[in-house]
Write a protein that holds these residues in place. Structure first.
Motif, PDB file in Angstrom:
ATOM      1  N   ARG A 315      32.974 -41.765 -89.603  1.00 21.85           N
ATOM      2  CA  ARG A 315      32.048 -41.504 -90.706  1.00 21.85           C
ATOM      3  C   ARG A 315      31.487 -42.812 -91.276  1.00 21.85           C
ATOM      4  O   ARG A 315      30.285 -42.964 -91.464  1.00 21.85           O
ATOM      5  N   TRP A 316      32.377 -43.768 -91.539  1.00 23.04           N
ATOM      6  CA  TRP A 316      31.939 -45.011 -92.171  1.00 23.04           C
ATOM      7  C   TRP A 316      31.285 -45.957 -91.173  1.00 23.04           C
ATOM      8  O   TRP A 316      30.447 -46.776 -91.550  1.00 23.04           O
ATOM      9  N   LEU A 317      31.642 -45.829 -89.898  1.00 21.87           N
ATOM     10  CA  LEU A 317      30.939 -46.605 -88.881  1.00 21.87           C
ATOM     11  C   LEU A 317      29.494 -46.132 -88.767  1.00 21.87           C
ATOM     12  O   LEU A 317      28.565 -46.940 -88.660  1.00 21.87           O
ATOM     13  N   TYR A 318      29.291 -44.812 -88.809  1.00 18.85           N
ATOM     14  CA  TYR A 318      27.945 -44.251 -88.813  1.00 18.85           C
ATOM     15  C   TYR A 318      27.161 -44.746 -90.028  1.00 18.85           C
ATOM     16  O   TYR A 318      25.999 -45.169 -89.915  1.00 18.85           O
ATOM     17  N   CYS A 319      27.775 -44.698 -91.178  1.00 15.57           N
ATOM     18  CA  CYS A 319      27.126 -45.118 -92.418  1.00 15.57           C
ATOM     19  C   CYS A 319      26.672 -46.574 -92.330  1.00 15.57           C
ATOM     20  O   CYS A 319      25.555 -46.918 -92.722  1.00 15.57           O
ATOM     21  N   ALA A 320      27.533 -47.431 -91.784  1.00 11.22           N
ATOM     22  CA  ALA A 320      27.186 -48.853 -91.662  1.00 11.22           C
ATOM     23  C   ALA A 320      25.993 -49.044 -90.733  1.00 11.22           C
ATOM     24  O   ALA A 320      25.073 -49.812 -91.024  1.00 11.22           O
ATOM     25  N   GLY A 321      25.990 -48.324 -89.596  1.00 10.58           N
ATOM     26  CA  GLY A 321      24.909 -48.481 -88.636  1.00 10.58           C
ATOM     27  C   GLY A 321      23.557 -48.099 -89.192  1.00 10.58           C
ATOM     28  O   GLY A 321      22.571 -48.849 -89.075  1.00 10.58           O
ATOM     29  N   VAL A 322      23.466 -46.922 -89.831  1.00 12.73           N
ATOM     30  CA  VAL A 322      22.180 -46.461 -90.350  1.00 12.73           C
ATOM     31  C   VAL A 322      21.753 -47.280 -91.571  1.00 12.73           C
ATOM     32  O   VAL A 322      20.562 -47.432 -91.835  1.00 12.73           O
ATOM     33  N   SER A 323      22.707 -47.855 -92.286  1.00 15.67           N
ATOM     34  CA  SER A 323      22.359 -48.717 -93.420  1.00 15.67           C
ATOM     35  C   SER A 323      21.560 -49.932 -92.963  1.00 15.67           C
ATOM     36  O   SER A 323      20.637 -50.384 -93.661  1.00 15.67           O
ATOM     37  N   PHE A 324      21.876 -50.474 -91.787  1.00 23.04           N
ATOM     38  CA  PHE A 324      21.093 -51.588 -91.247  1.00 23.04           C
ATOM     39  C   PHE A 324      19.647 -51.161 -90.996  1.00 23.04           C
ATOM     40  O   PHE A 324      18.705 -51.940 -91.207  1.00 23.04           O
ATOM     41  N   ALA A 325      19.455 -49.915 -90.540  1.00 21.26           N
ATOM     42  CA  ALA A 325      18.104 -49.410 -90.296  1.00 21.26           C
ATOM     43  C   ALA A 325      17.315 -49.297 -91.598  1.00 21.26           C
ATOM     44  O   ALA A 325      16.138 -49.661 -91.670  1.00 21.26           O
ATOM     45  N   VAL A 326      17.981 -48.782 -92.627  1.00 25.14           N
ATOM     46  CA  VAL A 326      17.329 -48.676 -93.938  1.00 25.14           C
ATOM     47  C   VAL A 326      16.946 -50.059 -94.457  1.00 25.14           C
ATOM     48  O   VAL A 326      15.837 -50.267 -94.971  1.00 25.14           O
ATOM     49  N   LEU A 327      17.836 -51.019 -94.323  1.00 28.13           N
ATOM     50  CA  LEU A 327      17.547 -52.387 -94.772  1.00 28.13           C
ATOM     51  C   LEU A 327      16.374 -52.997 -93.999  1.00 28.13           C
ATOM     52  O   LEU A 327      15.563 -53.732 -94.560  1.00 28.13           O
ATOM     53  N   ALA A 328      16.289 -52.682 -92.700  1.00 32.59           N
ATOM     54  CA  ALA A 328      15.207 -53.240 -91.872  1.00 32.59           C
ATOM     55  C   ALA A 328      13.848 -52.835 -92.417  1.00 32.59           C
ATOM     56  O   ALA A 328      12.945 -53.671 -92.576  1.00 32.59           O
ATOM     57  N   TRP A 329      13.678 -51.557 -92.720  1.00 29.95           N
ATOM     58  CA  TRP A 329      12.367 -51.100 -93.199  1.00 29.95           C
ATOM     59  C   TRP A 329      12.144 -51.434 -94.667  1.00 29.95           C
ATOM     60  O   TRP A 329      11.004 -51.598 -95.101  1.00 29.95           O
ATOM     61  N   ALA A 330      13.227 -51.550 -95.437  1.00 30.40           N
ATOM     62  CA  ALA A 330      13.081 -52.042 -96.811  1.00 30.40           C
ATOM     63  C   ALA A 330      12.580 -53.484 -96.802  1.00 30.40           C
ATOM     64  O   ALA A 330      11.767 -53.887 -97.640  1.00 30.40           O
ATOM     65  N   MET A 331      13.063 -54.252 -95.827  1.00 30.96           N
ATOM     66  CA  MET A 331      12.611 -55.627 -95.688  1.00 30.96           C
ATOM     67  C   MET A 331      11.120 -55.696 -95.327  1.00 30.96           C
ATOM     68  O   MET A 331      10.382 -56.550 -95.825  1.00 30.96           O
ATOM     69  N   VAL A 332      10.669 -54.770 -94.480  1.00 28.16           N
ATOM     70  CA  VAL A 332       9.250 -54.725 -94.101  1.00 28.16           C
ATOM     71  C   VAL A 332       8.374 -54.557 -95.337  1.00 28.16           C
ATOM     72  O   VAL A 332       7.311 -55.172 -95.472  1.00 28.16           O
ATOM     73  N   LEU A 352      20.913 -54.550 -84.942  1.00 29.80           N
ATOM     74  CA  LEU A 352      22.227 -54.177 -85.441  1.00 29.80           C
ATOM     75  C   LEU A 352      22.362 -52.668 -85.588  1.00 29.80           C
ATOM     76  O   LEU A 352      23.385 -52.081 -85.211  1.00 29.80           O
ATOM     77  N   GLN A 353      21.323 -51.999 -86.110  1.00 33.87           N
ATOM     78  CA  GLN A 353      21.416 -50.561 -86.287  1.00 33.87           C
ATOM     79  C   GLN A 353      21.379 -49.825 -84.955  1.00 33.87           C
ATOM     80  O   GLN A 353      22.000 -48.779 -84.796  1.00 33.87           O
ATOM     81  N   ALA A 354      20.616 -50.360 -83.995  1.00 28.81           N
ATOM     82  CA  ALA A 354      20.468 -49.668 -82.712  1.00 28.81           C
ATOM     83  C   ALA A 354      21.746 -49.722 -81.893  1.00 28.81           C
ATOM     84  O   ALA A 354      22.003 -48.834 -81.072  1.00 28.81           O
ATOM     85  N   GLY A 355      22.567 -50.758 -82.087  1.00 24.33           N
ATOM     86  CA  GLY A 355      23.836 -50.830 -81.388  1.00 24.33           C
ATOM     87  C   GLY A 355      24.846 -49.823 -81.907  1.00 24.33           C
ATOM     88  O   GLY A 355      25.660 -49.282 -81.149  1.00 24.33           O
ATOM     89  N   ILE A 356      24.807 -49.570 -83.213  1.00 20.13           N
ATOM     90  CA  ILE A 356      25.672 -48.546 -83.828  1.00 20.13           C
ATOM     91  C   ILE A 356      24.759 -47.384 -84.216  1.00 20.13           C
ATOM     92  O   ILE A 356      24.712 -46.956 -85.359  1.00 20.13           O
ATOM     93  N   SER A 357      24.033 -46.880 -83.245  1.00 24.38           N
ATOM     94  CA  SER A 357      22.892 -46.017 -83.551  1.00 24.38           C
ATOM     95  C   SER A 357      23.269 -44.560 -83.761  1.00 24.38           C
ATOM     96  O   SER A 357      24.332 -44.090 -83.343  1.00 24.38           O
ATOM     97  N   VAL A 358      22.353 -43.844 -84.385  1.00 28.52           N
ATOM     98  CA  VAL A 358      22.490 -42.401 -84.551  1.00 28.52           C
ATOM     99  C   VAL A 358      22.570 -41.728 -83.186  1.00 28.52           C
ATOM    100  O   VAL A 358      23.304 -40.757 -82.995  1.00 28.52           O
ATOM    101  N   GLN A 359      21.826 -42.243 -82.213  1.00 26.77           N
ATOM    102  CA  GLN A 359      21.832 -41.622 -80.888  1.00 26.77           C
ATOM    103  C   GLN A 359      23.218 -41.687 -80.253  1.00 26.77           C
ATOM    104  O   GLN A 359      23.637 -40.755 -79.570  1.00 26.77           O
ATOM    105  N   SER A 360      23.945 -42.766 -80.463  1.00 25.10           N
ATOM    106  CA  SER A 360      25.310 -42.871 -79.927  1.00 25.10           C
ATOM    107  C   SER A 360      26.206 -41.794 -80.523  1.00 25.10           C
ATOM    108  O   SER A 360      26.964 -41.119 -79.805  1.00 25.10           O
TER     109      SER A 360
END
Length: 448
Positions: A315-332, A352-360
């Protein structure tokens, strides 16, 4: 011995993932070249994305492939599917019109879709309990290796964009091949860079076909058939998936977390280089090179994911991965991508988010949460829904984005919102399946 066997079969099946991601990125890396060669508009590019392995083509293939894999076995898919893939790639290689190019993208996409439910199901069913997440992670590494190889090749073969000396190191090979076919120069010469990239996928598909034909059938599928359980037909499977409460809730959870993420990832998969060239102002070679760095980061992060996913709280590994994705677009939306610093930071966060990705996690949980009788069919239906809606989104994205990226900020806000939804759904609904056999998970969820 069993551990070695599961790893060997995982690697063979993972070539399907290499070819899936490779087809998407091969189209993306040469998108500008095909646009110039065939005088295409942004709307044409939207259609290429919509029917490709990125979206609708894969959606159609998945819903067919899922039911075929449950009815005739996982091995049946591997016996014939790569032949369809090679036919689609060959159509792209010989394309001289938008219609031919579109047809090639569609055939390739359908083949990719047929293979995806079978591959995730086969890997899960052939894995040991303590290595199921690891093997799924290895298959996801192929999703990173494919684009990396394709982008490196695309960079080395890239045509000049701003005069002599700006081309890739191997561009003289492109010139030699084009001259052999009687093509002298201009956009017709430049697009041969993309043709050669697709030719490399044809070779890998041939190797994959030869290896996958030698795989044994899934023992769990064989056991299910031997137990006397009647295999449900297509309509019966639909009925089970949409009338049994456990199935409905699982479909909503998995499709919800995966769809919202994939709407963003599908755009990144197909349009990333195009965005870098238009909104970021990079050359074709520079855009490909930056993407290579990103995919190398994805491979490294996915390796880490593979090593820890069976040992930590998912659960928390998933949360960490998608958080990187949110940060990426917030940075944009704050720093932007018009500077090299902004481009590099965005690329790092997305890697970083794609390695711990939702698809995995989707590949892992979707193969765990359904019974063997319609495990592949369930994945096929969800993949159909996700990639089909991604196709529609791809058509709409080009109008939001604009011809030269003037609507990129609006698009970024949409991306951020979608990723935030995926973060919440996946974190809240994450199942507790780590360390359990597929039979145990099925009994806990469906009874005897």
């Amino acid at each position: 011995m069993k551990k070695k066997s599961s790893l060997k079969s995982t690697i063979a099946v993972s070539l399907t993932n290499y070819l899936d991601a490779g087809a998407i990125v091969a189209g993306a890396s040469g998108l500008t070249l095909w646009k110039d060669y065939l005088a295409l508009s942004e709307a044409h590019l939207g259609w290429l994305n919509a029917i490709s392995a990125n979206c609708l083509g894969a959606a159609i293939g998945a819903i067919v492939g899922g039911f075929l894999a449950d009815k005739y076995g996982r091995k049946a898919i591997y016996t014939y599917n790569m032949l369809v893939y090679m036919a689609g790639v060959l159509c792209i290689l010989l394309a001289t019109s938008f219609t031919q190019l579109l047809l090639g993208f569609l055939i390739t996409g359908i083949s990719v879709g047929v293979g995806v439910p079978a591959s995730w199901t086969y890997i899960s069913e052939s894995s040991e309990v303590k290595n199921r997440g690891r093997n799924i992670g290895i298959s996801q590494m192929a999703w990173g290796i494919g684009p990396t190889v394709i982008l490196i090749l695309g960079t080395l073969l890239a045509p000049p964009t701003s005069g002599a000396g700006s081309e890739g190191w191997l561009f003289p090979i492109v010139q030699g091949v084009a001259e052999w076919f009687g093509v002298g120069g201009g956009a017709a010469l430049h697009v041969f860079s993309s043709r050669i990239v697709f030719a490399s996928l044809f070779v890998v598909a041939l190797i994959a076909w030869l290896l996958q034909r030698q795989l044994d059938e899934s023992k769990e599928w064989v056991a299910m058939r031997a137990s006397g359980q009647k295999q449900p037909g297509t309509f019966a499977s639909f009925g089970k998936l949409f009338t049994v409460r456990t199935n409905v809730l699982t479909l909503l959870f998995l499709a919800g977390m995966y769809l919202t993420w994939n709407l963003v990832a599908s755009v990144m998969g197909f349009f990333q280089q195009h965005i870098y060239e238009t909104a970021g102002g990079l050359s074709n070679a520079a855009a490909n090179l930056l993407s290579v760095g990103q995919w190398l980061g994805i491979i490294a992060t996915t390796f880490v994911f593979s090593m820890i996913v069976d040992k930590v709280n998912q659960r928390w590994l998933y949360c960490a991965g998608v958080s990187f994705a949110v940060l990426a677009w917030a940075m944009v939306l704050t720093v932007g991508i018009t500077s090299m610093a902004g481009l590099l930071l965005f690329t790092l966060l997305w890697a970083l988010q794609a390695g711990i990705s939702v698809q995995s996690f989707y590949a892992l949980w979707a193969s765990e949460l359904f019974p063997a009788r319609y495990r592949a069919a369930a994945q096929g239906i969800m993949f159909f829904i996700v990639r089909g809606l991604s196709a529609a989104w791809g058509l709409g994205f080009v109008y939001i984005y604009g011809e030269q990226g003037e609507g990129f900020t609006r698009a970024a806000w949409v991306m951020l919102a979608l990723l935030a939804v995926s973060l919440v759904i996946g974190t809240v609904g994450a199942p507790n399946t780590r360390g359990k056999s597929l039979e145990q998970i099925t009994r806990e969820r469906y009874g005897e």
